[in-house]
Write a protein that holds these residues in place. Structure first.
Motif, PDB file in Angstrom:
ATOM      1  N   UNK A   4      10.308   5.729  -2.928  1.00 32.82           N
ATOM      2  CA  UNK A   4      11.385   6.535  -3.304  1.00 32.82           C
ATOM      3  C   UNK A   4      11.631   7.870  -2.828  1.00 32.82           C
ATOM      4  N   UNK A   5      10.380   8.337  -2.309  1.00 30.05           N
ATOM      5  CA  UNK A   5      10.332   9.700  -1.566  1.00 30.05           C
ATOM      6  C   UNK A   5      11.184   9.652  -0.372  1.00 30.05           C
TER       7      UNK A   5
ATOM      8  N   UNK B 206       7.551  13.468  17.052  1.00 27.89           N
ATOM      9  CA  UNK B 206       7.777  14.427  15.959  1.00 27.89           C
ATOM     10  C   UNK B 206       9.261  13.945  15.285  1.00 27.89           C
ATOM     11  N   UNK B 207       9.136  14.182  14.005  1.00 23.98           N
ATOM     12  CA  UNK B 207      10.283  14.020  13.289  1.00 23.98           C
ATOM     13  C   UNK B 207      10.679  14.996  12.180  1.00 23.98           C
ATOM     14  N   UNK B 208      11.528  15.326  11.750  1.00 25.82           N
ATOM     15  CA  UNK B 208      12.140  16.189  10.880  1.00 25.82           C
ATOM     16  C   UNK B 208      11.211  16.230   9.530  1.00 25.82           C
ATOM     17  N   UNK B 209      11.166  15.204   8.682  1.00 24.42           N
ATOM     18  CA  UNK B 209      10.321  15.187   7.648  1.00 24.42           C
ATOM     19  C   UNK B 209       8.878  14.513   7.924  1.00 24.42           C
ATOM     20  N   UNK B 210       8.355  15.301   8.581  1.00 21.84           N
ATOM     21  CA  UNK B 210       6.854  15.040   9.376  1.00 21.84           C
ATOM     22  C   UNK B 210       6.047  14.864   8.098  1.00 21.84           C
TER      23      UNK B 210
ATOM     24  N   UNK C 295      15.077   9.217  -0.888  1.00 21.96           N
ATOM     25  CA  UNK C 295      15.620  10.172  -1.055  1.00 21.96           C
ATOM     26  C   UNK C 295      15.854  11.084   0.163  1.00 21.96           C
ATOM     27  N   UNK C 296      14.888  11.081   0.974  1.00 25.93           N
ATOM     28  CA  UNK C 296      15.072  11.754   2.498  1.00 25.93           C
ATOM     29  C   UNK C 296      16.082  11.387   3.117  1.00 25.93           C
ATOM     30  N   UNK C 297      16.111  10.070   3.217  1.00 27.36           N
ATOM     31  CA  UNK C 297      17.192   9.449   4.013  1.00 27.36           C
ATOM     32  C   UNK C 297      18.535   9.753   3.483  1.00 27.36           C
TER      33      UNK C 297
ATOM     34  N   UNK D  11       0.808  -1.299  -0.029  1.00 29.47           N
ATOM     35  CA  UNK D  11       0.145  -0.077  -0.079  1.00 29.47           C
ATOM     36  C   UNK D  11       0.887   1.364   0.039  1.00 29.47           C
ATOM     37  N   UNK D  12       2.025   1.035   0.355  1.00 29.72           N
ATOM     38  CA  UNK D  12       2.908   2.182   0.429  1.00 29.72           C
ATOM     39  C   UNK D  12       4.226   2.302  -0.430  1.00 29.72           C
TER      40      UNK D  12
END
Length: 368
Positions: A55-56, A148-152, A59-61, A49-50
């Motif tokens: 890929x997004x 809480x997370x940076x790329x929330x 890319x953030x990692x 489902x995800x």
């Protein structure tokens, strides 16, 4: 939706005491994971489902994990079983297969906490996690947390609730991210509840060295999952294990029992440096700083949470009023991805929502 209704009603009655934000809250998608399936197949129905979002995420990692470590992580995937314990190695292989990702990329996602919990050079620290243990007058313990997370904005789309089941029975439940084999928030009914808050200390290379030295067996999320999954491990056993098991990264571990018992464990990589017990007060509040030190002025979520708890009072603490505390700025902030409230002593109670708080943006430099 019971939390939302109660939040609206209770926040109106408490408005003279607290500044409560009424965010747009979205129910967390619910899944069941069958532990009796082969490990490579357990996550298939979930991560499919995800898959389009992976890929997004990758890319953030790549933006937050130093390139030399990325190269090192991907280089071990050919001998994954030498580094990652089973069944997690095979679960990672299965997740990679069903998300059309490489095993190295999937492993990197699962190590995101372990390689981002370190000293960030004195940068402002805002928008990180809050965990609270609170006991009512009847001795019922409620455990709440904001993650809480940076790329929330991205990880909100990966947030799920999972019931880990065996032989048709729920072993434990967790609020987690699709494709992550470890857990940062979870509860075993009648056993314990656990949440992880990030602790930033030491150097990232210390994390990496410990990862290699332990064969990645100290992945924090995996250790927490193993603790929750062990039916023979009770609250005191869990506290003992989580004070002494070697971990890749430092952290704060917040553990609640089925009765009026709980601790905040301040961890370095090798052992606990402090165990703070819930015995002299009816609540404990942990954010991302040692409880015996004042929080920095740039990120003081602790004092607003304490003020909110004192305003509500022990006579009125419930799962719903604890949710209100977690909805009080800056405890709730724009980096808050989800809120979970749970009680292992009341096994039917486990509520989580994805948060979209209408707050001014914050300069978020921390994760989790």
């Amino acid at each position: 939706m019971a939390i939302l209704s109660s939040l609206i009603f209770l926040s109106l009655s408490l408005s003279s005491f607290l500044q409560v934000v009424r965010p747009v809250d979205v129910p967390v998608p619910q899944y069941t994971l069958n532990l009796d399936l082969p490990p490579q197949e357990r996550w298939a129905h979930i991560v499919k489902d995800y898959a389009a979002l992976y890929p997004l995420l990758i890319e953030e990692l790549y933006q937050i994990i130093p390139k030399p470590i990325v190269v090192a992580i991907t280089s071990v995937t050919g001998v994954l079983d030498q580094f990652i314990p089973q069944p997690y190695a095979d679960e990672i292989r299965g997740i990679a297969k069903y998300t059309n990702s490489t095993v190295g990329e999937t492993l990197m996602g699962n190590l995101a906490y372990d390689f981002t919990a370190f000293y960030h050079g004195g940068k402002a620290k805002r928008g990180a996690c809050t965990s609270i243990l609170a006991v009512d007058n009847n001795g019922t313990l409620f455990h709440g947390r904001n993650l809480d997370y940076t790329f929330k904005d991205l990880i909100r789309n990966f947030t799920i609730n999972v019931e880990f089941q065996s032989k048709g029975q729920t072993v434990f439940m967790a609020t987690t991210f699709a494709g992550m084999v470890g857990v940062f928030t979870g509860m075993r009914p009648g056993g314990m509840s656990i949440s992880l808050d990030q602790r930033n200390t030491g150097e990232i290379w210390s994390n990496f060295y410990d990862a290699l030295k332990t064969g990645f067996h100290g992945m924090v999320g995996v250790v927490l999952r193993e603790t929750l999954a062990d039916a023979n491990m009770h609250y005191n056993d869990a506290v003992s294990k989580l004070t002494s098991t070697r971990l890749i990264a430092p952290c704060f571990l917040i553990i609640g029992g089925p009765k009026a018992e709980g601790v905040v464990i301040t961890r370095d990589r090798s052992k606990a440096i402090d165990v703070w017990h819930l015995n002299e007060t009816w609540y404990l509040v942990e954010t991302n700083y040692e409880h015996w030190k004042p929080p920095p002025a740039t990120d003081n979520r602790r004092d607003p949470a304490i003020k909110a708890l004192n305003s509500i009072g022990r006579n009125n603490i419930t799962a719903d009023t604890l949710f209100i505390v977690l909805s009080t700025p800056p405890v709730l902030n724009t980096a808050t991805s989800y809120t979970t409230v749970m009680s292992s002593g009341s096994p039917s109670y486990y509520q989580a929502v994805i948060r979209y708080p209408p707050l001014p943006d914050l300069d978020v430099n921390d994760h989790i």
